[in-house]
Design a protein around this motif. Structure first.
Motif: not given
Length: 487
Positions: A452-468, A399-410
């Motif tokens: 678990c730690v990596t996924l939690a941090l990835a979810l936080l960044y995907y939801r609240f980070g400025n990657w968009r 799941i973490t890799l999927v979230l990383f793949a999306t944010v990397r795409a931008n």
């Protein structure tokens, strides 16, 4: 949201100069998301499996014909080559994102410019590394403390492998570029060709069958070199024969001279992505150091578990590649609603595929482990115990890799590297090191803790980070190139 095409941009399905009936790129901005994701990720998964099988087959040939010293030699040489591959992978991913975003924006010239700069960069870097590697192979092996019995063979093997770097890098970029325009089947076909050639030529060149000279361990490396060149020239021939939109013709050949604006993006974005692979490799070496203290049976059990985990992680890696390509095209098209849906679909497909493989592995773990250890090995109960504690954590990591793949795409590549480092070194390895005195089970529980730690941090960044808000890379680069008078 549909973007108005800029002047000078061509429709992705009708590139300038394309022949009637020419192959068109796959539009990943339309159609059913989950089915498209599956159709895109399954060929990538097949290519990953073939690549791993190729390495295993080569090891079998070397071990059966040349013995333990030759295996040790190839292993030490391959460590160096993996470091080189990590660098190439990062740069290739950055170029692929540029290509994908350009295709989504219907900017064929931008896609060709990105591929040309990537090819020019890869050609320069790979040739320089090949020359330096040829002359410094001995020093590199000495720095790795290669066993004396294997050092001479490793020196011969590594020198030939360095000569195969240019076609390997360029072929890698062309395959990733094809995925960037939505074509995952062609890289799979050429990976199959690579495996057939490499595996087939190994015994011929190692033993000197027929008119071929007897080359020993150098024959294994030469087989890889020949396969890489055949695949590279085959990819080039295919791209031009099918008139694939990313081909370069006439005046566009000047795009092979790296564009400064594009080069800056590829390097700045590519280095962190390459370092992600290095972080994972380094953490693996540290973990092995901790596990080796527990005795030979535990080390053997972990080694086999790790081999099986390689295949467990493959679906997530393939899904991540598909999500990255699809998200890049949709970001290029301004279709942010589809980007969110692609991510959710990627998570769901990962749960299905990775979860299914983990379930099968846990159900049939004893026969799977017996293939490597033998049915009566004392390491099998230990390996089964490791599997039950740690294997499920790779579903979370997928799941973490999927979230990383999306944010990397931008273009957001730094925070995934930071998160991965914190999750692996700050959580997994720190947990294992701190609490190891409570027993060796701490080593295996460190995997779920880290995931678990990596996924939690990835979810936080995907939801609240400025990657968009990072800005669409392809357009930013195009604007810089225009401002500099090079567009």
């Amino acid at each position: 949201m549909t973007e108005k095409r800029d002047a000078g941009h061509q429709d992705a399905g009708q590139p300038t100069g394309a022949k009637r009936g020419a192959a068109a790129p796959r539009d990943l901005t339309q159609g059913p998301i989950t089915r498209t994701l599956l159709m895109f990720s399954l060929p990538t998964l097949g290519a990953n499996i073939l690549q791993s099988m190729n390495g295993s087959i080569n090891t079998v040939w070397i071990g059966r014909f040349l013995g333990e010293a030759a295996i040790a030699a190839s292993t030490n040489a391959n460590i160096i080559m993996f470091l080189m591959f990590s660098l190439g992978f990062g740069f290739g991913m950055a170029a692929t994102i540029l290509i994908g975003q350009s295709m989504g924006a219907r900017d064929i010239v931008g896609a060709r410019r990105a591929l040309g700069t990537g090819l020019g960069l890869f050609a320069i870097i790979s040739i320089l590394i090949a020359i330096l590697g040829w002359f410094s192979a001995g020093a590199l092996l000495h720095a790795l403390a290669t066993p004396p019995a294997a050092e001479k063979l490793a020196f011969i093997y590594l020198r030939v492998i360095f000569l195969g770097l240019p076609p390997m890098f360029l072929g890698l970029l062309l395959s990733m570029g094809l995925r960037g325009i939505g074509d995952a089947m062609t890289p799979l076909r050429f990976m199959l060709l690579n495996v057939i050639l490499d595996a087939g030529l190994n015994p011929v060149l190692i033993l000197g069958l027929g008119p071929a000279p007897r080359m020993g361990v150098a024959g294994a490396a030469t087989a890889t070199l020949i396969a890489n060149y055949v695949v590279l020239f085959g990819l080039i021939a295919y791209i031009y024969a099918k008139d694939i939109p990313i081909r370069l013709k006439g005046p566009e050949l000047r795009f092979l001279i790296p564009d400064p604006a594009l080069l800056k993006v590829i390097v700045v974005k590519g280095v962190p992505m390459g370092f992600q692979m290095l972080v994972m490799t380094t953490s693996g070496l540290v973990m092995i150091g901790l596990i080796n203290r527990e005795g030979v049976d535990v080390s053997a059990a972990y080694g086999v578990a790790q081999t099986l985990w390689t295949y467990v992680q493959m679906p997530a890696m393939a899904i991540g590649a598909a999500v990255s390509a699809m998200a890049a095209q949709n970001i290029g098209a301004g279709a942010w609603d589809r980007v969110e849906r692609i991510t959710r679909s990627g998570v769901g497909v990962n749960l299905l595929l990775t979860g299914g493989i983990v379930a099968l592995l846990l159900l049939f773990d004893r026969p799977a482990l017996a293939l490597f250890l033998g049915a009566d090995s004392p390491a099998i109960p230990i390996a089964r115990h490791i599997q039950f504690i740690a294997s499920w954590s790779f579903i979370l990591f997928g799941i973490t890799l999927v979230l990383f793949a999306t944010v990397r795409a931008n273009g957001a590549v730094l925070m995934p590297l930071v998160i991965l480092t914190l999750g692996i070194f700050g959580a997994r390895l720190s947990f294992a090191w701190t609490f190891l005195h409570y027993g060796q089970d701490i080593l295996w529980w460190s995997f779920p803790v880290g995931s678990c730690v990596t996924l939690a941090l990835a979810l936080l960044y995907y939801r609240f980070g400025n990657w968009r808000k990072q800005g669409m890379i392809a357009r930013t680069v195009q604007a810089e190139a225009t401002a500099d008078g090079v567009a």
